[in-house]
Write a protein that holds these residues in place. Structure first.
Motif, short mmCIF file in Angstrom:
data_model
loop_
_atom_site.label_atom_id
_atom_site.label_comp_id
_atom_site.label_asym_id
_atom_site.label_seq_id
_atom_site.Cartn_x
_atom_site.Cartn_y
_atom_site.Cartn_z
N GLU A 166 98.11 20.13 106.77
CA GLU A 166 98.21 20.45 108.20
C GLU A 166 99.66 20.63 108.63
O GLU A 166 100.02 21.62 109.30
CB GLU A 166 97.55 19.35 109.01
N ARG A 167 100.54 19.71 108.21
CA ARG A 167 101.95 19.81 108.59
C ARG A 167 102.61 21.03 107.99
O ARG A 167 103.41 21.72 108.64
CB ARG A 167 102.69 18.55 108.16
N ALA A 168 102.22 21.36 106.73
CA ALA A 168 102.81 22.53 106.08
C ALA A 168 102.42 23.81 106.82
O ALA A 168 103.26 24.70 107.05
CB ALA A 168 102.38 22.59 104.63
N LEU A 169 101.14 23.93 107.23
CA LEU A 169 100.67 25.14 107.89
C LEU A 169 101.17 25.22 109.32
O LEU A 169 101.47 26.32 109.83
CB LEU A 169 99.14 25.19 107.86
N VAL A 170 101.25 24.11 109.97
CA VAL A 170 101.76 24.11 111.35
C VAL A 170 103.21 24.55 111.38
O VAL A 170 103.65 25.30 112.27
CB VAL A 170 101.57 22.73 111.99
N ARG A 171 104.01 24.12 110.37
CA ARG A 171 105.41 24.51 110.31
C ARG A 171 105.55 26.02 110.11
O ARG A 171 106.57 26.60 110.48
CB ARG A 171 106.13 23.78 109.17
N GLN A 172 104.50 26.64 109.54
CA GLN A 172 104.54 28.08 109.33
C GLN A 172 104.03 28.86 110.55
O GLN A 172 103.96 30.08 110.51
CB GLN A 172 103.70 28.47 108.11
N GLY A 173 103.65 28.16 111.60
CA GLY A 173 103.25 28.83 112.82
C GLY A 173 101.76 29.01 112.98
O GLY A 173 101.31 29.75 113.87
N TYR A 174 100.94 28.37 112.14
CA TYR A 174 99.50 28.51 112.25
C TYR A 174 98.95 27.46 113.22
O TYR A 174 99.50 26.35 113.34
CB TYR A 174 98.82 28.35 110.88
N GLU A 175 97.84 27.84 113.83
CA GLU A 175 97.12 26.89 114.68
C GLU A 175 96.03 26.26 113.81
O GLU A 175 95.10 26.94 113.37
CB GLU A 175 96.51 27.60 115.88
N VAL A 176 96.13 24.99 113.55
CA VAL A 176 95.29 24.30 112.58
C VAL A 176 94.35 23.33 113.27
O VAL A 176 94.79 22.52 114.10
CB VAL A 176 96.14 23.55 111.54
N THR A 177 93.05 23.46 112.93
CA THR A 177 92.04 22.48 113.36
C THR A 177 91.53 21.77 112.11
O THR A 177 91.16 22.42 111.12
CB THR A 177 90.87 23.18 114.06
N THR A 178 91.52 20.44 112.10
CA THR A 178 91.16 19.67 110.90
C THR A 178 89.76 19.07 111.03
O THR A 178 89.27 18.82 112.14
CB THR A 178 92.17 18.54 110.66
N ALA A 179 89.14 18.88 109.87
CA ALA A 179 87.84 18.23 109.79
C ALA A 179 87.81 17.40 108.52
O ALA A 179 88.39 17.78 107.49
CB ALA A 179 86.71 19.26 109.76
N ALA A 180 87.13 16.23 108.56
CA ALA A 180 87.12 15.30 107.44
C ALA A 180 86.00 15.59 106.44
O ALA A 180 86.02 15.08 105.32
CB ALA A 180 86.99 13.85 107.94
N ASP A 181 85.00 16.39 106.79
CA ASP A 181 83.92 16.72 105.86
C ASP A 181 83.24 17.99 106.32
O ASP A 181 83.61 18.60 107.34
CB ASP A 181 82.92 15.57 105.73
N GLY A 182 82.20 18.40 105.61
CA GLY A 182 81.54 19.65 105.91
C GLY A 182 80.82 19.66 107.24
O GLY A 182 80.79 20.69 107.94
N GLU A 183 80.23 18.55 107.66
CA GLU A 183 79.52 18.51 108.93
C GLU A 183 80.48 18.69 110.10
O GLU A 183 80.19 19.41 111.07
CB GLU A 183 78.77 17.19 109.05
N GLU A 184 81.65 18.05 110.03
CA GLU A 184 82.64 18.24 111.08
C GLU A 184 83.14 19.68 111.10
O GLU A 184 83.43 20.25 112.16
CB GLU A 184 83.81 17.27 110.90
N GLY A 185 83.26 20.30 109.92
CA GLY A 185 83.68 21.69 109.86
C GLY A 185 82.69 22.61 110.55
O GLY A 185 83.08 23.56 111.26
N LEU A 186 81.36 22.37 110.36
CA LEU A 186 80.35 23.18 111.03
C LEU A 186 80.43 23.01 112.54
O LEU A 186 80.28 23.98 113.31
CB LEU A 186 78.95 22.78 110.54
N GLU A 187 80.66 21.80 113.00
CA GLU A 187 80.79 21.57 114.44
C GLU A 187 82.00 22.32 115.00
O GLU A 187 81.95 22.91 116.10
CB GLU A 187 80.93 20.08 114.72
#
Length: 810
Positions: A709-730
């Motif tokens: 997340e920190r690496a991608l945010v430093r590159q200017g991306y908007e990052v949304t994180t999820a801890a597993d597949g169910e959170e990713g679907l939500e």
């Protein structure tokens, strides 16, 4: 010895009758008177009378002399010679004259009837005396006679009489004892003795039973079956109590029950065959013979030499023992399976097994030799291979003379080798799965370490006090990452780039490097077969295989040279071989499927590998080198690369002589009918990336998720994180994203399952999977279009570059 010489003296012949002499004298006188009347000369008459007298005297002397001599011989006989002639130890002999006087008798007559007793006046019962007197009269009349059943308190006799002598004036008496045998006692002695043992050896159980049902005697075979002990004394026991019958009137031993072997019962009444004793059959003792129903009486069986000749030709390991457990013979297959090098078997089967198993084998042989004709197995450990138990089959046999137990032992050396190979392959597969799991988890840890090092290096410049320390941590992390790659190679989960190639080309590419690697003291010999088939493999990984094997060969040779104090003489042979399907069949390997192969062989003349270690050399972290000289991952990496390439690897070694690694890669045959791969069309045209974007990051490891997340945010991306597949679907349902970056293995719902659900909602959305497993394996398992791959562990720069390439549509 008794006798009378005077009474038996033979008289001389009586004088001739008077009338004969008167007639002879009258004839001579008449002749003389006629001569006197005719001649008238007295001298002539006197000469005639004198001549007749001389001739008569001469004739009498000629005919009388031998007779007189013979009469003189018999006149005074030597009775000591007669006494010696009639002396017998089994027959009483006596001689009497016409007056009934005893002439002579042997010693046995004196013992039986007294020294002065003269037949027929003997101390017998009245009826016997009458029989003897009648026989005396018949003998004087007919010349011979006999009398049966002459009884007294001393016994019973049979008398034989015959008239003898020149004038048949004597009777010769012969008395023979009549022995009354006790057949029951005799039979009991035989069954309890040598005859019973002979019957036992042939599997015949026998017993003598009294009229009341009590056992008088039984052989060892009956005692074994009836009580379980061949030495059990059954005298006086109830015979019927040891037997039972079923509804079909089959007879079983009570101890064995109806699950035992039925027996046939043969009943023989013990009666006098001569019919002398008139015994009531109801009171007669009996001899019982019991025979197993599987056998039978009177069966024709081959002799033991014929059986031995037959079994000697069979490929099965067969042997036979007698009832004492001694080997009668053993064929070559049996001795070979038992690891016995001599052609002659040892005295006992127990001599082939280790000390701890001798007692069990001896008991088993004895049980099958003396019990019923059954079969079974016993597990033993041979002296030739004490670490591997084998199954020895035993079967009781009957009707083969001395043969009692048939032994069978399978030559399982080849089977044992195959089992060992299969067990080794199974173990390697299990260890590979474990190594892959460990490498995957370890890659997550290394990803976090390397990522945080990159983030810290962004805040420090060269020359700072912490910069060098952070660089050292990152370098060691990268070194650990190379170890995980080796573990993945062993577990066949690394990424390969296979190509169709020729093995000699790969060998040529790496030969120069190998020569420098092994050094000048060691000679590299390279040979190739002709007409080698193509193989499909990753050339870079094959070069890694050659390098690892060459390094091990170099170390083995140097250790051997150092041990013997030599400065050179080491040889590393690198060979390629053409292996046909016929060659594979001749190898008779259960591991290598029948087919055409191209083999790569690496052989050295180093110190070799011990037999106890050769089965472990492909395991991770196992090494035969000294501490600090090897990681134990070189051969495990080789094993993984070969197996992932669809090949097989075998190791052979002899301590102090050589070590040989043979790698079999299947010949690649392209399928002309196989359609060319097609590129799947996407739902919308490719779009150009203009920088930035919204990214859904799904990762169950908190540290890895935070670094990414920190690496991608430093590159200017908007990052949304999820801890597993169910959170990713939500998260997908709540917003719009340009890319999904996801781990593969996650709890509850893994990455591929989540991707399929998301594709139902957003078919055009690309995926970037992060994993420590092989890309090819993931593509086969997931098979989702517009899917990309990023291997763990990765750095900050690597994940940023991978995201940019996916968004650019490369």
């Amino acid at each position: 010895m008794v006798g009378s010489g005077s009474e038996a003296a033979t008289a001389t012949d009586a004088p001739a009758p008077l009338r004969d002499w008167l007639m002879l004298g009258g004839a001579v006188l008449a002749s003389a008177g006629v001569l006197w009347t005719v001649s008238g000369q007295p001298l002539l008459v006197a000469g005639f009378v004198g001549g007749v007298g001389v001739i008569g005297a001469a004739l009498r002397l000629a005919f009388r002399s031998p007779q007189v001599a013979a009469e003189a011989e018999f006149a005074v006989p030597d009775w000591s010679v007669t006494n010696a002639a009639i002396e017998r130890s089994d027959v009483g002999i006596a001689i009497t004259d016409r007056a009934g006087r005893l002439v002579c008798a042997n010693a046995l007559m004196g013992e039986w009837f007294g020294p002065a007793a003269a037949p027929p006046r003997l101390p017998l019962e009245r009826a016997s005396t009458e029989l003897l007197e009648a026989a005396t009269r018949a003998a004087w009349r007919d010349g011979t006679a006999s009398a049966e059943g002459l009884a007294s308190t001393q016994g019973t006799w049979r008398a034989e009489l015959s008239r003898a002598g020149r004038g048949e004036d004597f009777l010769v008496w012969r008395f023979l004892p009549v022995v009354t045998h006790d057949l029951v006692a005799d039979m009991a002695g035989h069954i309890g003795g040598k005859l019973g043992r002979a019957l036992s050896r042939e599997g015949l159980q026998s017993a003598v039973v009294a009229p009341d049902g009590a056992i008088v005697a039984a052989n060892t075979a009956f005692a074994q079956r009836a009580t379980g002990s061949p030495t059990q004394d059954l005298t006086g026991a109830d015979f019927v109590s040891y037997l039972v019958s079923d509804e079909s009137d089959r007879i079983f031993y009570a101890r064995e029950g109806r699950k035992g072997t039925p027996v046939k019962l043969v009943h023989l009444p013990v009666a006098d065959p001569d019919g002398i004793a008139n015994i009531d059959p109801a009171r007669t003792a009996s001899l019982f013979l019991l025979i197993d129903s599987q056998g039978g009486v009177g069966e024709v069986s081959a002799g033991l030499p014929q059986i031995e000749a037959l079994l000697a030709r069979l490929p099965l390991g067969l042997a036979m023992t007698d009832r004492d457990g001694r080997f009668l013979f053993a064929n070559a297959a049996f001795l070979r399976a038992a690891g016995h090098e001599d052609r002659i078997p040892p005295p006992y089967p127990s001599d082939l097994v280790i000390k701890e198993d001798k007692g069990a084998l001896l008991d088993a042989v004895r049980r099958y030799a003396q019990g019923q004709a059954t079969a079974g197995d016993v597990a033993v450990r041979l002296r030739a291979a004490p670490d591997e138990p084998v199954s020895l089959s035993l079967a009781g046999v009957r009707g083969l003379g001395e043969g009692a137990v048939l032994l069978s032992l399978k030559d399982s050396s080849e089977e044992t080798r195959l089992k060992r190979e299969i067990a080794q392959a199974t173990k390697m597969q299990a260890v590979g799965q474990l190594a892959g799991g460990v490498a995957h988890d370890f890659n997550n840890v290394l990803t976090a370490i390397i990522g945080y090092c990159d983030l810290m290096l962004m805040r420090h410049t060269p020359g700072d006090s912490d910069y060098d320390d952070i660089q050292q941590v990152k370098a060691n992390s990268n070194r650990a990452a190379s170890l995980t790659r080796q573990l993945l190679a062993f577990s066949r989960q690394q990424t390969l780039r296979p190509q169709v190639l020729q093995l000699p080309d790969v060998v040529a590419e790496v030969s120069a490097l190998l020569k420098r690697l092994i050094g000048e003291k060691i000679t590299l010999e390279v040979t190739h077969d002709r007409d080698l088939g193509f193989v499909r493999a990753d050339p870079t990984q094959l070069e890694q295989v050659l390098l690892n094997l060459a390094v091990n060969a170099r170390d083995a040779i140097n250790d051997k040279l150092a041990a013997v104090g030599a400065k050179g003489g080491g040889v590393v042979k690198l060979m390629t071989r053409r292996i046909t399907a016929a060659d594979v069949r001749a190898m008779k390997s259960e591991i290598l499927p029948v087919g055409d192969y191209t083999a790569l062989v690496v052989e050295d003349n180093g110190h070799g590998i011990k037999p106890t270690q050769i089965g472990k050399i492909f395991e991770p972290f196992f090494t035969t080198k000294e501490k600090g000289k090897g990681t134990g991952l070189g051969l495990s990496t080789v094993y993984g690369i070969v197996k992932q390439s669809g090949g097989f690897i075998f190791a052979e070694s002899e301590v102090g002589k050589f070590t040989r690694f043979s790698i079999y890669l299947p010949v690649h045959v392209p399928d002309a009918a196989e359609p060319a791969p097609t590129v799947r069309a996407t739902a919308e045209p490719k779009r150009e990336w203009s920088g930035g974007g919204r990214i859904l990051l799904v990762e169950d490891e908190d540290t890895v998720r935070a670094v990414a997340e920190r690496a991608l945010v430093r590159q200017g991306y908007e990052v949304t994180t999820a801890a597993d597949g169910e959170e990713g679907l939500e998260a997908i349902g709540k917003g719009s994203f340009d890319l999904v970056v996801s781990d593969v293995v996650m709890p509850t719902m893994d990455g591929p399952a989540m991707a399929r659900e998301i594709r139902n909602l957003r078919p055009e959305l690309p995926f970037l999977f992060m994993s420590g497993y092989a890309e090819e394996q993931l593509r086969r398992e997931i098979d989702i279009p517009n899917m990309h791959f990023l291997a763990k562990p990765f750095s900050v720069q690597q994940i940023c570059d991978a995201v940019e390439m996916v968004l650019r549509g490369r």
